[in-house]
Scaffold this motif. Structure first.
Motif, PDB file in Angstrom:
ATOM      1  N   MET A   1       0.816  -1.188   0.000  1.00  0.00           N
ATOM      2  CA  MET A   1       0.000   0.000   0.000  1.00  0.00           C
ATOM      3  C   MET A   1       0.867   1.262   0.000  1.00  0.00           C
ATOM      4  O   MET A   1       0.524   2.244  -0.623  1.00  0.00           O
ATOM      5  N   ALA A   2       1.982   1.235   0.698  1.00  0.00           N
ATOM      6  CA  ALA A   2       2.854   2.406   0.732  1.00  0.00           C
ATOM      7  C   ALA A   2       3.398   2.730  -0.646  1.00  0.00           C
ATOM      8  O   ALA A   2       3.568   3.889  -0.992  1.00  0.00           O
ATOM      9  N   LEU A   3       3.658   1.692  -1.449  1.00  0.00           N
ATOM     10  CA  LEU A   3       4.165   1.925  -2.797  1.00  0.00           C
ATOM     11  C   LEU A   3       3.138   2.655  -3.641  1.00  0.00           C
ATOM     12  O   LEU A   3       3.467   3.603  -4.334  1.00  0.00           O
ATOM     13  N   SER A   4       1.887   2.257  -3.577  1.00  0.00           N
ATOM     14  CA  SER A   4       0.868   2.901  -4.404  1.00  0.00           C
ATOM     15  C   SER A   4       0.631   4.344  -3.962  1.00  0.00           C
ATOM     16  O   SER A   4       0.422   5.216  -4.791  1.00  0.00           O
ATOM     17  N   ILE A   5       0.686   4.611  -2.668  1.00  0.00           N
ATOM     18  CA  ILE A   5       0.515   5.984  -2.205  1.00  0.00           C
ATOM     19  C   ILE A   5       1.698   6.824  -2.678  1.00  0.00           C
ATOM     20  O   ILE A   5       1.534   7.936  -3.154  1.00  0.00           O
ATOM     21  N   SER A   6       2.893   6.292  -2.576  1.00  0.00           N
ATOM     22  CA  SER A   6       4.073   7.016  -3.027  1.00  0.00           C
ATOM     23  C   SER A   6       4.006   7.274  -4.534  1.00  0.00           C
ATOM     24  O   SER A   6       4.373   8.351  -4.996  1.00  0.00           O
ATOM     25  N   ALA A   7       3.558   6.296  -5.295  1.00  0.00           N
ATOM     26  CA  ALA A   7       3.440   6.474  -6.742  1.00  0.00           C
ATOM     27  C   ALA A   7       2.411   7.546  -7.068  1.00  0.00           C
ATOM     28  O   ALA A   7       2.625   8.368  -7.967  1.00  0.00           O
ATOM     29  N   VAL A   8       1.320   7.568  -6.346  1.00  0.00           N
ATOM     30  CA  VAL A   8       0.284   8.579  -6.582  1.00  0.00           C
ATOM     31  C   VAL A   8       0.831   9.968  -6.281  1.00  0.00           C
ATOM     32  O   VAL A   8       0.627  10.905  -7.054  1.00  0.00           O
ATOM     33  N   VAL A   9       1.546  10.104  -5.178  1.00  0.00           N
ATOM     34  CA  VAL A   9       2.118  11.407  -4.824  1.00  0.00           C
ATOM     35  C   VAL A   9       3.143  11.832  -5.872  1.00  0.00           C
ATOM     36  O   VAL A   9       3.153  12.986  -6.307  1.00  0.00           O
ATOM     37  N   LEU A  10       4.006  10.913  -6.274  1.00  0.00           N
ATOM     38  CA  LEU A  10       5.010  11.223  -7.283  1.00  0.00           C
ATOM     39  C   LEU A  10       4.362  11.651  -8.599  1.00  0.00           C
ATOM     40  O   LEU A  10       4.751  12.659  -9.204  1.00  0.00           O
ATOM     41  N   LEU A  11       3.359  10.927  -9.046  1.00  0.00           N
ATOM     42  CA  LEU A  11       2.682  11.276 -10.299  1.00  0.00           C
ATOM     43  C   LEU A  11       1.934  12.603 -10.182  1.00  0.00           C
ATOM     44  O   LEU A  11       1.901  13.380 -11.139  1.00  0.00           O
ATOM     45  N   ALA A  12       1.360  12.872  -9.023  1.00  0.00           N
ATOM     46  CA  ALA A  12       0.674  14.156  -8.823  1.00  0.00           C
ATOM     47  C   ALA A  12       1.663  15.320  -8.896  1.00  0.00           C
ATOM     48  O   ALA A  12       1.364  16.367  -9.485  1.00  0.00           O
ATOM     49  N   ILE A  13       2.843  15.126  -8.325  1.00  0.00           N
ATOM     50  CA  ILE A  13       3.873  16.167  -8.396  1.00  0.00           C
ATOM     51  C   ILE A  13       4.315  16.383  -9.835  1.00  0.00           C
ATOM     52  O   ILE A  13       4.474  17.520 -10.286  1.00  0.00           O
ATOM     53  N   ILE A  14       4.485  15.297 -10.579  1.00  0.00           N
ATOM     54  CA  ILE A  14       4.893  15.414 -11.984  1.00  0.00           C
ATOM     55  C   ILE A  14       3.836  16.157 -12.793  1.00  0.00           C
ATOM     56  O   ILE A  14       4.158  17.040 -13.586  1.00  0.00           O
ATOM     57  N   VAL A  15       2.565  15.826 -12.584  1.00  0.00           N
ATOM     58  CA  VAL A  15       1.488  16.509 -13.310  1.00  0.00           C
ATOM     59  C   VAL A  15       1.456  17.988 -12.935  1.00  0.00           C
ATOM     60  O   VAL A  15       1.318  18.854 -13.801  1.00  0.00           O
ATOM     61  N   PHE A  16       1.622  18.293 -11.644  1.00  0.00           N
ATOM     62  CA  PHE A  16       1.641  19.691 -11.205  1.00  0.00           C
ATOM     63  C   PHE A  16       2.770  20.459 -11.887  1.00  0.00           C
ATOM     64  O   PHE A  16       2.571  21.570 -12.384  1.00  0.00           O
ATOM     65  N   LEU A  17       3.948  19.850 -11.923  1.00  0.00           N
ATOM     66  CA  LEU A  17       5.086  20.513 -12.570  1.00  0.00           C
ATOM     67  C   LEU A  17       4.875  20.677 -14.068  1.00  0.00           C
ATOM     68  O   LEU A  17       5.264  21.695 -14.648  1.00  0.00           O
ATOM     69  N   LEU A  18       4.268  19.677 -14.694  1.00  0.00           N
ATOM     70  CA  LEU A  18       3.988  19.794 -16.124  1.00  0.00           C
ATOM     71  C   LEU A  18       2.985  20.913 -16.410  1.00  0.00           C
ATOM     72  O   LEU A  18       3.099  21.616 -17.408  1.00  0.00           O
ATOM     73  N   ILE A  19       2.019  21.082 -15.528  1.00  0.00           N
ATOM     74  CA  ILE A  19       1.047  22.153 -15.713  1.00  0.00           C
ATOM     75  C   ILE A  19       1.728  23.507 -15.547  1.00  0.00           C
ATOM     76  O   ILE A  19       1.520  24.427 -16.342  1.00  0.00           O
ATOM     77  N   LYS A  20       2.569  23.639 -14.527  1.00  0.00           N
ATOM     78  CA  LYS A  20       3.204  24.918 -14.235  1.00  0.00           C
ATOM     79  C   LYS A  20       4.337  25.267 -15.195  1.00  0.00           C
ATOM     80  O   LYS A  20       4.459  26.393 -15.638  1.00  0.00           O
ATOM     81  N   LYS A  21       5.201  24.302 -15.516  1.00  0.00           N
ATOM     82  CA  LYS A  21       6.433  24.601 -16.255  1.00  0.00           C
ATOM     83  C   LYS A  21       6.355  24.299 -17.750  1.00  0.00           C
ATOM     84  O   LYS A  21       6.936  24.995 -18.548  1.00  0.00           O
ATOM     85  N   SER A  22       5.642  23.253 -18.123  1.00  0.00           N
ATOM     86  CA  SER A  22       5.676  22.814 -19.526  1.00  0.00           C
ATOM     87  C   SER A  22       4.435  23.181 -20.316  1.00  0.00           C
ATOM     88  O   SER A  22       4.302  22.790 -21.463  1.00  0.00           O
TER      89      SER A  22
END
Length: 64
Positions: A1-22
């Motif tokens: 379960m910790a892996l899936s939560i970490s993956a969700v957080v990581l992907l959310a950060i990537i999407v946020f950065l893509l929205i802001k920077k790219s």
């Protein structure tokens, strides 16, 4: 379960950065999220889950 939560957080950060920077549009991000929900309920979901676990295991076994 910790892996899936970490993956969700990581992907959310990537999407946020893509929205802001790219210049990823919010609508495109929503479409990606909906695609994820539909993939999670499809017959290919166990294959994706197993692939994710295998890749995480390979990354975890790397020695630096």
């Amino acid at each position: 379960m910790a892996l899936s939560i970490s993956a969700v957080v990581l992907l959310a950060i990537i999407v946020f950065l893509l929205i802001k920077k790219s210049g990823l549009k919010g609508g495109h991000a929503v479409v990606c999220v909906l695609l994820g929900f539909y993939l999670a309920s499809s017959t290919v979901a166990p294959t994706i889950s197993e692939l994710t676990k295998n890749v995480a295991g390979m990354i975890g076994s790397l020695k630096f």
